[in-house]
Design a protein around this motif. Structure first.
Motif, PDB file in Angstrom:
ATOM      1  N   PRO A   1       0.810  -1.223   0.000  1.00 47.18           N
ATOM      2  CA  PRO A   1       0.000   0.000   0.000  1.00 47.18           C
ATOM      3  C   PRO A   1       0.842   1.271   0.000  1.00 47.18           C
ATOM      4  N   LEU A   2       2.032   1.188   0.603  1.00 47.66           N
ATOM      5  CA  LEU A   2       2.924   2.354   0.638  1.00 47.66           C
ATOM      6  C   LEU A   2       3.384   2.716  -0.773  1.00 47.66           C
ATOM      7  N   LEU A   3       3.725   1.708  -1.563  1.00 46.73           N
ATOM      8  CA  LEU A   3       4.160   1.960  -2.939  1.00 46.73           C
ATOM      9  C   LEU A   3       3.012   2.502  -3.782  1.00 46.73           C
ATOM     10  N   VAL A   4       1.825   1.941  -3.613  1.00 45.99           N
ATOM     11  CA  VAL A   4       0.652   2.445  -4.350  1.00 45.99           C
ATOM     12  C   VAL A   4       0.370   3.889  -3.963  1.00 45.99           C
ATOM     13  N   ALA A   5       0.446   4.188  -2.668  1.00 44.35           N
ATOM     14  CA  ALA A   5       0.180   5.547  -2.204  1.00 44.35           C
ATOM     15  C   ALA A   5       1.214   6.531  -2.729  1.00 44.35           C
ATOM     16  N   GLY A   6       2.499   6.141  -2.699  1.00 44.59           N
ATOM     17  CA  GLY A   6       3.540   7.021  -3.224  1.00 44.59           C
ATOM     18  C   GLY A   6       3.340   7.340  -4.687  1.00 44.59           C
ATOM     19  N   ALA A   7       3.044   6.316  -5.493  1.00 40.34           N
ATOM     20  CA  ALA A   7       2.799   6.539  -6.914  1.00 40.34           C
ATOM     21  C   ALA A   7       1.549   7.385  -7.122  1.00 40.34           C
ATOM     22  N   GLY A   8       0.522   7.170  -6.291  1.00 42.97           N
ATOM     23  CA  GLY A   8      -0.697   7.958  -6.411  1.00 42.97           C
ATOM     24  C   GLY A   8      -0.459   9.427  -6.116  1.00 42.97           C
ATOM     25  N   ILE A   9       0.333   9.725  -5.099  1.00 44.57           N
ATOM     26  CA  ILE A   9       0.662  11.115  -4.772  1.00 44.57           C
ATOM     27  C   ILE A   9       1.385  11.786  -5.943  1.00 44.57           C
ATOM     28  N   ILE A  10       2.337  11.071  -6.538  1.00 48.77           N
ATOM     29  CA  ILE A  10       3.064  11.629  -7.691  1.00 48.77           C
ATOM     30  C   ILE A  10       2.111  11.893  -8.846  1.00 48.77           C
ATOM     31  N   ALA A  11       1.204  10.951  -9.103  1.00 46.32           N
ATOM     32  CA  ALA A  11       0.254  11.096 -10.213  1.00 46.32           C
ATOM     33  C   ALA A  11      -0.646  12.308 -10.008  1.00 46.32           C
ATOM     34  N   VAL A  12      -1.197  12.463  -8.803  1.00 43.01           N
ATOM     35  CA  VAL A  12      -2.073  13.599  -8.524  1.00 43.01           C
ATOM     36  C   VAL A  12      -1.313  14.913  -8.681  1.00 43.01           C
ATOM     37  N   THR A  13      -0.045  14.921  -8.271  1.00 36.99           N
ATOM     38  CA  THR A  13       0.767  16.136  -8.383  1.00 36.99           C
ATOM     39  C   THR A  13       1.022  16.501  -9.836  1.00 36.99           C
ATOM     40  N   TYR A  14       1.370  15.519 -10.652  1.00 36.11           N
ATOM     41  CA  TYR A  14       1.558  15.785 -12.080  1.00 36.11           C
ATOM     42  C   TYR A  14       0.252  16.252 -12.726  1.00 36.11           C
ATOM     43  N   LEU A  15      -0.860  15.673 -12.315  1.00 35.62           N
ATOM     44  CA  LEU A  15      -2.155  16.080 -12.862  1.00 35.62           C
ATOM     45  C   LEU A  15      -2.431  17.545 -12.537  1.00 35.62           C
ATOM     46  N   ALA A  16      -2.165  17.952 -11.304  1.00 40.93           N
ATOM     47  CA  ALA A  16      -2.358  19.350 -10.922  1.00 40.93           C
ATOM     48  C   ALA A  16      -1.443  20.275 -11.723  1.00 40.93           C
ATOM     49  N   ALA A  17      -0.199  19.829 -11.955  1.00 41.28           N
ATOM     50  CA  ALA A  17       0.748  20.657 -12.709  1.00 41.28           C
ATOM     51  C   ALA A  17       0.264  20.925 -14.128  1.00 41.28           C
ATOM     52  N   GLY A  18      -0.511  19.997 -14.693  1.00 48.71           N
ATOM     53  CA  GLY A  18      -1.002  20.172 -16.053  1.00 48.71           C
ATOM     54  C   GLY A  18      -2.064  21.235 -16.191  1.00 48.71           C
ATOM     55  N   PHE A  19      -2.672  21.654 -15.073  1.00 51.66           N
ATOM     56  CA  PHE A  19      -3.753  22.636 -15.130  1.00 51.66           C
ATOM     57  C   PHE A  19      -3.334  23.999 -14.580  1.00 51.66           C
ATOM     58  N   ILE A  20      -2.065  24.168 -14.287  1.00 54.79           N
ATOM     59  CA  ILE A  20      -1.584  25.407 -13.670  1.00 54.79           C
ATOM     60  C   ILE A  20      -0.591  26.096 -14.601  1.00 54.79           C
ATOM     61  N   ASN A  21      -0.697  27.418 -14.692  1.00 57.30           N
ATOM     62  CA  ASN A  21       0.321  28.212 -15.368  1.00 57.30           C
ATOM     63  C   ASN A  21       1.480  28.382 -14.387  1.00 57.30           C
ATOM     64  N   LEU A  22       2.476  27.535 -14.492  1.00 52.78           N
ATOM     65  CA  LEU A  22       3.478  27.362 -13.441  1.00 52.78           C
ATOM     66  C   LEU A  22       4.298  28.623 -13.184  1.00 52.78           C
ATOM     67  N   GLU A  23       4.385  28.974 -11.897  1.00 55.91           N
ATOM     68  CA  GLU A  23       5.286  30.000 -11.402  1.00 55.91           C
ATOM     69  C   GLU A  23       6.291  29.330 -10.467  1.00 55.91           C
ATOM     70  N   VAL A  24       7.245  30.132  -9.966  1.00 54.57           N
ATOM     71  CA  VAL A  24       8.318  29.561  -9.156  1.00 54.57           C
ATOM     72  C   VAL A  24       7.761  28.841  -7.931  1.00 54.57           C
ATOM     73  N   TRP A  25       6.808  29.454  -7.238  1.00 55.43           N
ATOM     74  CA  TRP A  25       6.303  28.830  -6.025  1.00 55.43           C
ATOM     75  C   TRP A  25       5.494  27.568  -6.327  1.00 55.43           C
ATOM     76  N   HIS A  26       4.859  27.527  -7.519  1.00 57.85           N
ATOM     77  CA  HIS A  26       4.177  26.301  -7.925  1.00 57.85           C
ATOM     78  C   HIS A  26       5.174  25.151  -8.066  1.00 57.85           C
ATOM     79  N   VAL A  27       6.287  25.447  -8.747  1.00 55.63           N
ATOM     80  CA  VAL A  27       7.313  24.418  -8.948  1.00 55.63           C
ATOM     81  C   VAL A  27       7.861  23.950  -7.604  1.00 55.63           C
ATOM     82  N   LEU A  28       8.074  24.891  -6.680  1.00 54.09           N
ATOM     83  CA  LEU A  28       8.573  24.544  -5.349  1.00 54.09           C
ATOM     84  C   LEU A  28       7.631  23.563  -4.650  1.00 54.09           C
TER      85      LEU A  28
END
Length: 483
Positions: free
Chosen positions: A343-370
């Motif tokens: 479950p730890l591996l599934v959760a880690g991959a899920g967190i990364i996936a959700v983060t990449y998904l959010a990045a696709g909908f944001i006009n990235l600034e420095v604090w977003h990247v941070l």
């Protein structure tokens, strides 16, 4: 003096588990630091070494290639002849390579030195295997999380240090710093890490080692140089096909060995195989951000693609990702004990996936990247904590080094594929700005989308990892409270 008194005195000299964990983590960070040490001056290497750009590219490539190829070999040697002994050899070679590079003014010796530095990466899977040999089970989860995370932490924390040294001092000082880190790691290893009694012995499979090196070298070299040489070039295709053929022959040979370099039958077990496949996907997901964000941060704002930071400032924006991996190690240990590594591996991959998904909908600034890169570090910390535990539960104790070495290789394979694929995407989507070709915003977005796909694939594979036959009781522990 009675036998009980002698035994008590020997135990009193044993290090505390926390000290062992700290030394292994420091050595691991030192090994992974070698992979990013030259990134701040990569574009200046042709001038600094008076060589062509094609030749100086090997100064970067050789470290990654040697590290990937030698890691499973070092793991097997550790299982056979002692993990501490082989780790000390690797650290000595790392120091020798650092000194050679520090004294080099031409490209040839520099490539040799960087190749020796790459061998230091093998300290990380050996360190994880040592943890299983010497720690009590209740300390194992968080300790594995910490040492495993050093694969990413060393680079993330080392990049600002490298950038600062490169901007303010002679670039050779980078290698003297590396030699100092390696020397301190060697001394601490020698003084602190206990000798394990778990050794498989036997004769080393030299033919298997050569076959693995040739096969992996061909495949990894084709993948890493495909964009430069052309994916349809005879050179790239020849190395790729030749490497695959050699690996197939190598597998056939290993199946017929009594003491193979890599026990393919063990590696083909459901839990080991699925974990290694998930590791490739997570390695890809990790490196997608590692390629995109540094370029995004440093490109001038006038181009419409970048955020206009200097290398040093960009390094400080990226550094919290490594700190997040460190911070997650005790959390990951507690979660692993409560829920298990799968479950730890599934959760880690899920967190990364959700983060990449959010990045696709944001006009990235420095604090977003941070923020985004830090959260990715959290996901990587969880995933990297789970993978070695899954591997070690599925293999006997006398195969821990080679099994962890192979798993580390799978992560490296994922990062190598990510580097090639995303470099190709950014090159194909590039636009002209002031006569220079730069990646476009669409190219960055497509690369982040691939990171999302890789993370989802990792979570999917991890969800189907079967429960293995466990070997958790085969260890020689350091008792709690011993000084």
């Amino acid at each position: 003096m009675g036998e009980s008194d002698r035994k008590r005195r020997r135990l009193s000299r044993s290090p505390k588990p926390g000290v062992v964990i700290g030394v292994l983590a420091f050595a691991g960070m030192g090994g992974s630091f070698m992979q990013t040490i030259l990134l701040p001056i990569q574009s200046e290497l042709p001038t600094l070494l008076n060589a062509s750009r094609e030749d100086t590219a090997w100064v970067i490539t050789i470290t990654l290639l040697v590290g990937a190829i030698f890691t499973p070999i070092a793991g097997k040697l550790g299982d056979m002849f002692g993990k501490r002994r082989i780790a000390l050899v690797l650290l000595a070679l790392l120091v020798a390579g650092s000194v050679l590079a520090a004294l080099s003014t031409t490209v040839g010796p520099m490539i040799v030195g960087r190749g020796l530095q790459g061998m230091g990466t093998g300290v990380i899977p050996l360190g994880i295997a040592i943890l299983r040999d010497v720690l009590p089970p209740k300390r194992l989860g968080s300790a594995i999380a910490l040492v495993s995370a050093t694969l990413g932490v060393g680079g993330a924390l080392g990049l600002p240090l490298s950038a600062f040294v490169a901007e303010n001092y002679d670039w050779h000082l980078l290698f003297w710093v590396a030699a100092g880190i390696g020397t301190l790691s060697f001394v601490l290893f020698l003084l602190v890490i206990p000798v394990s009694a778990l050794r498989s012995g036997g004769r080393f499979d030299f033919i298997g080692a050569v076959g693995l090196a040739l096969g992996l070298g061909g495949v990894l070299l084709a993948v890493s140089k495909g964009n430069e040489w052309g994916w349809d070039s005879l050179q790239t295709l020849g190395l790729l096909v030749g490497g695959v053929v050699v690996l197939l022959l190598w597998g056939w040979y290993e199946l017929r060995r009594d003491n193979p370099l890599v026990d393919i039958r063990v590696s083909a077990r459901g839990a080991v195989l699925m974990t290694n496949l998930a590791s490739i996907a997570m390695g890809f997901a990790l490196f997608a951000s590692s390629i995109v964000f540094p370029q995004l941060l440093q490109l001038p704002r006038e181009t419409g693609s970048g955020l206009g930071l200097t290398l040093l400032h960009a390094s400080f924006v990226l550094m919290p990702s490594g700190l997040a991996m460190l911070a997650m190690s005790p959390v990951a240990g507690r979660l692993e004990r409560q829920f298990g590594p799968k479950p730890l591996l599934v959760a880690g991959a899920g967190i990364i996936a959700v983060t990449y998904l959010a990045a696709g909908f944001i006009n990235l600034e420095v604090w977003h990247v941070l923020v985004i890169n830090t959260v990715i570090g959290v996901g990587i910390g969880l995933g990297y904590a789970a993978m070695p535990t899954l591997i070690m539960r599925a293999v006997p104790a006398n195969e821990t080094g080679s099994a962890n070495g192979l798993n580390t290789l799978m992560r490296s394979l994922g990062t190598s594929v990510a580097a090639a694929v995303i470099a190709a995407i950014l090159a194909q989507s590039s636009v002209q700005s002031d006569g220079a070709s730069i990646p476009s915003p669409d190219g960055f977005q497509m690369s982040l989308l691939l990171g999302l796909v890789a993370a989802l694939l990792c979570a999917l594979i991890a969800a189907f990892i079967p429960k293995p036959k466990e070997y958790t009781k085969e260890h020689v522990s350091i008792p709690d409270g011993i000084i």
